[in-house]
Write an enzyme that holds these catalytic residues in place. Structure first.
Site, PDB file in Angstrom:
ATOM      1  N   LYS A 158       7.149 -15.001   7.265  1.00  8.19           N
ATOM      2  CA  LYS A 158       5.845 -15.314   7.859  1.00  8.19           C
ATOM      3  C   LYS A 158       5.998 -15.817   9.281  1.00  8.19           C
ATOM      4  CE  LYS A 158       2.755 -15.829   3.978  1.00  8.19           C
ATOM      5  NZ  LYS A 158       1.624 -16.545   3.394  1.00  8.19           N
TER       6      LYS A 158
ATOM      7  N   LYS B 285       5.751  -3.619  -0.809  1.00  7.46           N
ATOM      8  CA  LYS B 285       4.765  -4.072  -1.786  1.00  7.46           C
ATOM      9  C   LYS B 285       3.344  -3.713  -1.345  1.00  7.46           C
ATOM     10  CE  LYS B 285       3.856  -8.477  -3.635  1.00  7.46           C
ATOM     11  NZ  LYS B 285       4.166  -9.869  -4.000  1.00  7.46           N
TER      12      LYS B 285
ATOM     13  N   LYS C  96      -2.699  -5.848   1.638  1.00 12.58           N
ATOM     14  CA  LYS C  96      -3.926  -5.629   2.405  1.00 12.58           C
ATOM     15  C   LYS C  96      -3.635  -5.234   3.849  1.00 12.58           C
ATOM     16  CE  LYS C  96      -4.370 -10.466   3.833  1.00 12.58           C
ATOM     17  NZ  LYS C  96      -3.023 -10.878   3.711  1.00 12.58           N
TER      18      LYS C  96
END
Ligand code: TRP
Length: 338
Positions: free
Chosen positions: A118, A200, A203
């Protein structure tokens, strides 16, 4: 309250309301949660405090938090059997999170792969919350005495850190926390992106991501465009290394229909990808249809949803407060006067 459940083992899990829920969230998490509801005492949280480690649009965050609650219920989580709540409504999470920060090492937090990922993706906003995210997650889990934490493989490291923190605390102060274990479901655990089956479903790649609220047309389109493999045999065979695109579609088809890989191979014997992809699309459309319709129905009844999250927070707080009191006493805080 809830006395009949006291002998059951406890499960805690949560999803961030940072994006609309998709097929990966449903098959990888929520569908399994429903199956666990009878056997375990379950707390399922909408972890809005985790979401703000990445900048959110306030109106969207609020909308998605309530939408997510409606979707939890619509996919079969009975709010009487399960405690469904919004994390920020139970202030004990933030309080215990702070305390646990003081029992977690800088080095441990630095090793978390989600933090590294992140911070690489949000280089302009590597804030303190992103770094201490795992201690808040540890609080989510330890407040309720969870024995098991159903999570995807990517969250296993956080559950292991939670165990280490719990053990460390117990060693200093005596038995205080239940030491939890990750609970990683076998099937459906990892739904991959339709346009890039090696990452994976997420969105951030909307073309390869089927959202729970997508219309049947959108779902059909996304499956028709799903990437299959460029091998020459073009048959339906489960070989995740060689044929990750087909394997992902087979995993999805198996999860929504209950068919085994052998049954799927037999069903599509002699047929190519052109027949298989729309069949998977149709099965997903039918699996998501009742969830989408029920979500829409629930969203029209805001008062009902408010009742559910109010009751969920009340129930969650009853347990959370007891744990926090015990912790505060052990570490030497003066008893709260109110
Ligand atoms: N970190 C989890 C994720 O990103 C979400 C989460 C927060 C969670 N608190 C939790 C999961 C507690 C299980 C238990 O997916």
């Amino acid at each position: 309250m809830e006395n009949q459940n006291e002998s059951k083992k406890v499960m805690v899990s949560g999803i961030q309301p940072s994006g609309d829920l998709h097929l990966g969230s449903y098959l990888g998490a929520m569908k399994n949660w429903v199956a666990l509801s009878d056997e375990y005492q379950c707390y399922y949280c909408i972890v809005d405090e985790h979401s703000i480690t990445v900048r959110q649009n306030p109106a969207e965050l609020r909308r998605r938090s309530v939408l997510q609650l409606a979707q939890y219920i619509a996919c079969g989580l009975d709010p009487q059997k399960n405690t469904l709540f919004i994390q920020s409504h139970v202030h004990e999470h933030a309080e215990l999170g702070w305390i646990l920060n003081c029992y977690t090492m800088f080095g441990e937090l630095s090793r978390m792969t989600q933090f590294k990922d992140k911070s690489a993706k949000n280089a302009e906003n590597i804030n303190g919350g992103l770094f201490t995210y795992p201690t808040l997650m540890a609080a989510d889990i330890l407040l309720y005495g969870a024995h098991f934490v159903p999570v995807g493989a990517d969250q296993k490291q956080h559950v292991e850190l939670t165990r280490d923190i719990a053990i460390r605390f117990n060693n200093i102060y005596g038995d205080t926390f239940v030491v939890p274990e990750p609970y990683i479901p076998k099937v459906g655990a990892r739904i991959m992106c339709l346009s890039n089956p090696t990452s994976k479903m997420s969105k951030s790649d909307p073309a390869g991501c089927v959202f729970i609220m997508d219309s049947p047309d959108e779902i059909a389109r996304k499956f028709k465009r799903a990437i299959t493999d460029s091998d020459t045999e073009r048959c339906i065979r489960y070989a995740p290394e060689e044929k990750p695109g087909v394997a992902n579609l087979m995993n999805i088809y198996s999860s929504v229909t209950g068919k085994t890989y052998e049954e799927i191979e037999a069903e599509f014997e002699g047929k190519g990808y052109g027949a298989f992809k729309p069949a998977v699309g149709d099965a997903v459309i039918e699996a998501l249809r009742p969830i989408r319709e029920e979500t829409e129905r629930l969203l029209a009844d805001k008062a009902y949803l408010k009742d559910i999250y109010t009751e969920g927070a009340t129930r969650a707080q009853y347990t959370a407060r007891r744990t926090l009191r015990k912790v505060a006493k052990r570490i030497g805080f003066v008893e709260k006067p109110f």
